[in-house]
Design an enzyme around this catalytic site. Structure first.
Site, PDB file in Angstrom:
ATOM      1  N   ASN A   1       4.467   8.883  -3.439  1.00 28.32           N
ATOM      2  CA  ASN A   1       5.355  10.031  -3.235  1.00 28.32           C
ATOM      3  C   ASN A   1       6.681   9.724  -3.931  1.00 28.32           C
ATOM      4  O   ASN A   1       7.438   8.875  -3.479  1.00 28.32           O
ATOM      5  CB  ASN A   1       5.559  10.234  -1.720  1.00 28.32           C
ATOM      6  CG  ASN A   1       6.603  11.279  -1.412  1.00 28.32           C
ATOM      7  OD1 ASN A   1       7.066  12.003  -2.302  1.00 28.32           O
ATOM      8  ND2 ASN A   1       6.985  11.371  -0.139  1.00 28.32           N
TER       9      ASN A   1
ATOM     10  N   LYS B   1       9.220  11.625  -4.255  1.00 27.63           N
ATOM     11  CA  LYS B   1      10.368  12.320  -3.648  1.00 27.63           C
ATOM     12  C   LYS B   1      11.187  13.000  -4.757  1.00 27.63           C
ATOM     13  O   LYS B   1      10.605  13.498  -5.709  1.00 27.63           O
ATOM     14  CB  LYS B   1      11.178  11.341  -2.792  1.00 27.63           C
ATOM     15  CG  LYS B   1      10.266  10.612  -1.785  1.00 27.63           C
ATOM     16  CD  LYS B   1      10.989   9.858  -0.730  1.00 27.63           C
ATOM     17  CE  LYS B   1       9.963   9.206   0.207  1.00 27.63           C
ATOM     18  NZ  LYS B   1      10.569   8.510   1.317  1.00 27.63           N
TER      19      LYS B   1
ATOM     20  N   HIS C   1       6.080  16.010   5.700  1.00 24.12           N
ATOM     21  CA  HIS C   1       6.743  14.705   5.564  1.00 24.12           C
ATOM     22  C   HIS C   1       7.953  14.672   6.501  1.00 24.12           C
ATOM     23  O   HIS C   1       8.611  15.709   6.697  1.00 24.12           O
ATOM     24  CB  HIS C   1       7.183  14.494   4.110  1.00 24.12           C
ATOM     25  CG  HIS C   1       7.634  13.090   3.848  1.00 24.12           C
ATOM     26  ND1 HIS C   1       8.882  12.649   4.204  1.00 24.12           N
ATOM     27  CD2 HIS C   1       6.986  12.025   3.318  1.00 24.12           C
ATOM     28  CE1 HIS C   1       8.995  11.361   3.882  1.00 24.12           C
ATOM     29  NE2 HIS C   1       7.854  10.956   3.345  1.00 24.12           N
TER      30      HIS C   1
ATOM     31  N   GLU D   1      10.867  13.741   6.094  1.00 26.09           N
ATOM     32  CA  GLU D   1      12.119  14.225   5.479  1.00 26.09           C
ATOM     33  C   GLU D   1      12.166  15.748   5.487  1.00 26.09           C
ATOM     34  O   GLU D   1      13.239  16.341   5.621  1.00 26.09           O
ATOM     35  CB  GLU D   1      12.249  13.661   4.053  1.00 26.09           C
ATOM     36  CG  GLU D   1      12.601  12.176   4.093  1.00 26.09           C
ATOM     37  CD  GLU D   1      12.063  11.350   2.941  1.00 26.09           C
ATOM     38  OE1 GLU D   1      11.621  11.924   1.932  1.00 26.09           O
ATOM     39  OE2 GLU D   1      12.067  10.105   3.062  1.00 26.09           O
TER      40      GLU D   1
ATOM     41  N   GLU E   1       3.471   7.646   9.138  1.00 27.36           N
ATOM     42  CA  GLU E   1       4.691   7.101   8.547  1.00 27.36           C
ATOM     43  C   GLU E   1       5.758   7.004   9.629  1.00 27.36           C
ATOM     44  O   GLU E   1       6.443   8.006   9.906  1.00 27.36           O
ATOM     45  CB  GLU E   1       5.193   8.014   7.420  1.00 27.36           C
ATOM     46  CG  GLU E   1       4.227   8.185   6.276  1.00 27.36           C
ATOM     47  CD  GLU E   1       4.945   8.568   4.986  1.00 27.36           C
ATOM     48  OE1 GLU E   1       4.711   7.891   3.978  1.00 27.36           O
ATOM     49  OE2 GLU E   1       5.757   9.501   4.985  1.00 27.36           O
TER      50      GLU E   1
ATOM     51  N   GLY F   1      11.974   3.881   3.728  1.00 31.77           N
ATOM     52  CA  GLY F   1      13.139   3.602   2.893  1.00 31.77           C
ATOM     53  C   GLY F   1      14.105   2.601   3.495  1.00 31.77           C
ATOM     54  O   GLY F   1      15.224   2.446   3.015  1.00 31.77           O
TER      55      GLY F   1
ATOM     56  N   SER G   1       7.967   1.702   3.608  1.00 28.13           N
ATOM     57  CA  SER G   1       8.299   0.423   2.977  1.00 28.13           C
ATOM     58  C   SER G   1       7.074  -0.400   2.563  1.00 28.13           C
ATOM     59  O   SER G   1       7.080  -1.620   2.657  1.00 28.13           O
ATOM     60  CB  SER G   1       9.225  -0.399   3.884  1.00 28.13           C
ATOM     61  OG  SER G   1      10.451   0.291   4.097  1.00 28.13           O
TER      62      SER G   1
HETATM   63  P1  13P Z   1       9.203   4.199   1.252  1.00 34.48           P
HETATM   64  O1  13P Z   1       7.935   3.531   0.736  1.00 34.48           O
HETATM   65  O2  13P Z   1      10.280   4.283   0.217  1.00 34.48           O
HETATM   66  O3  13P Z   1       9.636   3.597   2.546  1.00 34.48           O
HETATM   67  O4  13P Z   1       8.819   5.738   1.563  1.00 34.48           O
HETATM   68  C1  13P Z   1       7.698   6.016   2.320  1.00 34.48           C
HETATM   69  C2  13P Z   1       7.437   7.473   2.288  1.00 34.48           C
HETATM   70  O5  13P Z   1       8.209   8.248   2.828  1.00 34.48           O
HETATM   71  C3  13P Z   1       6.249   7.948   1.555  1.00 34.48           C
HETATM   72  O6  13P Z   1       5.995   9.289   1.819  1.00 34.48           O
END
Ligand code: 13P
Length: 261
Positions: free
Chosen positions: A13, A15, A99, A101, A171, A177, A217
């Site tokens: 992903n 983003k 997601h 976010e 997740e 992150g 992560s």
């Molecule tokens: P990170 O791997 O940067 O922690 O992000 C995970 C994520 O949100 C994948 O959708």
């Protein structure tokens, strides 16, 4: 069916990162790397602006393409939105839905997630439904309750045969992150619960072939130990998917873990 339980499923992903030239360069490298790593399923999930070119650049490649979001209506006066048929039109196979976010910053709820999942399935896209608890929920012992309500409400009204076509990504929000990864035991505990919940609600057959990804992560250093866990079938990778080398390295470790399971 576009995906298989037999291989680790490694999705990146991106983003809100990468211009079109950066995206195309990245997938060209990833395509080359993937040819030596056929035992993993690679999926890239670029931002909307790069989807068309990435999809063209990957024509004939085993690397598949997904989108980060969609709206549930087919078309209409919905400024700023993109529909499932539009994503299909440019070669998307997958779409990430719900997601954390999007839930946190853009007001998505289990209800909007459910609408989007139904629309994605109706148009032949494979939804990757994201679920996961916050740090506060984990500390208060509410991880399982949270995840359970997200699954039940997100999959509401769907027959087993539809649920079979969905990928679930666990997740934990506190691991996204942050550099904090759930330990393999912590992740496995939730993945086991997700699978048993699918078995209870939709049957053993659906549960046993369900693809359940871990995200938060994931890096080359931890992908082996996470993927070794019985109920972890792949990874949804954020930061470490932005470079072809680290993404391919994650897949390499995942293949090793899968072979040794
Ligand atoms: P990170 O791997 O940067 O922690 O992000 C995970 C994520 O949100 C994948 O959708």
């Amino acid at each position: 069916m576009n995906f298989t339980h037999e291989k680790p499923f490694i999705a990146g992903n991106w983003k809100m990162f990468k211009t079109v030239p950066e995206a195309v360069e990245m997938v060209q490298k990833l395509h080359e790397a993937s040819l030596g790593l056929e035992k993993a399923q690679f999926v890239v999930v670029p931002p909307f602006t790069a989807l068309y070119e990435v999809s063209r650049a990957l024509q004939g490649s085993p690397v598949q393409v997904g989108a980060q979001n969609m709206y549930w209506e087919e078309q209409g006066a919905f400024t700023g939105e993109v529909s499932a048929p539009m994503l299909k039109d440019i070669g998307c196979i997958y779409v990430v839905i719900g997601h954390s976010e999007r839930r946190q910053y853009f007001g998505e709820t289990n209800e909007t997630v459910n609408n989007k999942i139904k629309a994605a399935l109706n148009h032949g896209l494979v939804p990757i439904m994201c679920i996961g608890e916050s740090l506060e929920e984990r500390e208060n012992g509410n991880t399982i309750t949270k995840v359970q309500s997200q699954i039940i409400e997100g999959l509401k009204g769907l027959e087993a045969e539809k649920v079979r076509q969905i990928i679930i990504a666990y997740e934990p929000i506190w691991a996204i992150g942050t550099g904090l990864t759930a330990t393999p035991d912590q992740a496995q505990e939730v993945h086991r619960f997700i699978r048993s919940n699918l078995a209870e609600k939709h049957g053993n057959d659906v549960a046993s072939c369900a693809i359940i990804l871990y995200g938060g992560s994931v890096k080359p250093e931890n992908s082996y130990s996470l993927l070794k866990e019985k109920d972890i079938n792949g990874a949804l990778v954020g930061g470490a998917s932005l470079k072809a080398e680290s993404f391919a390295e994650i897949a390499k470790k995942a293949i090793k873990a899968y072979e040794e399971k």
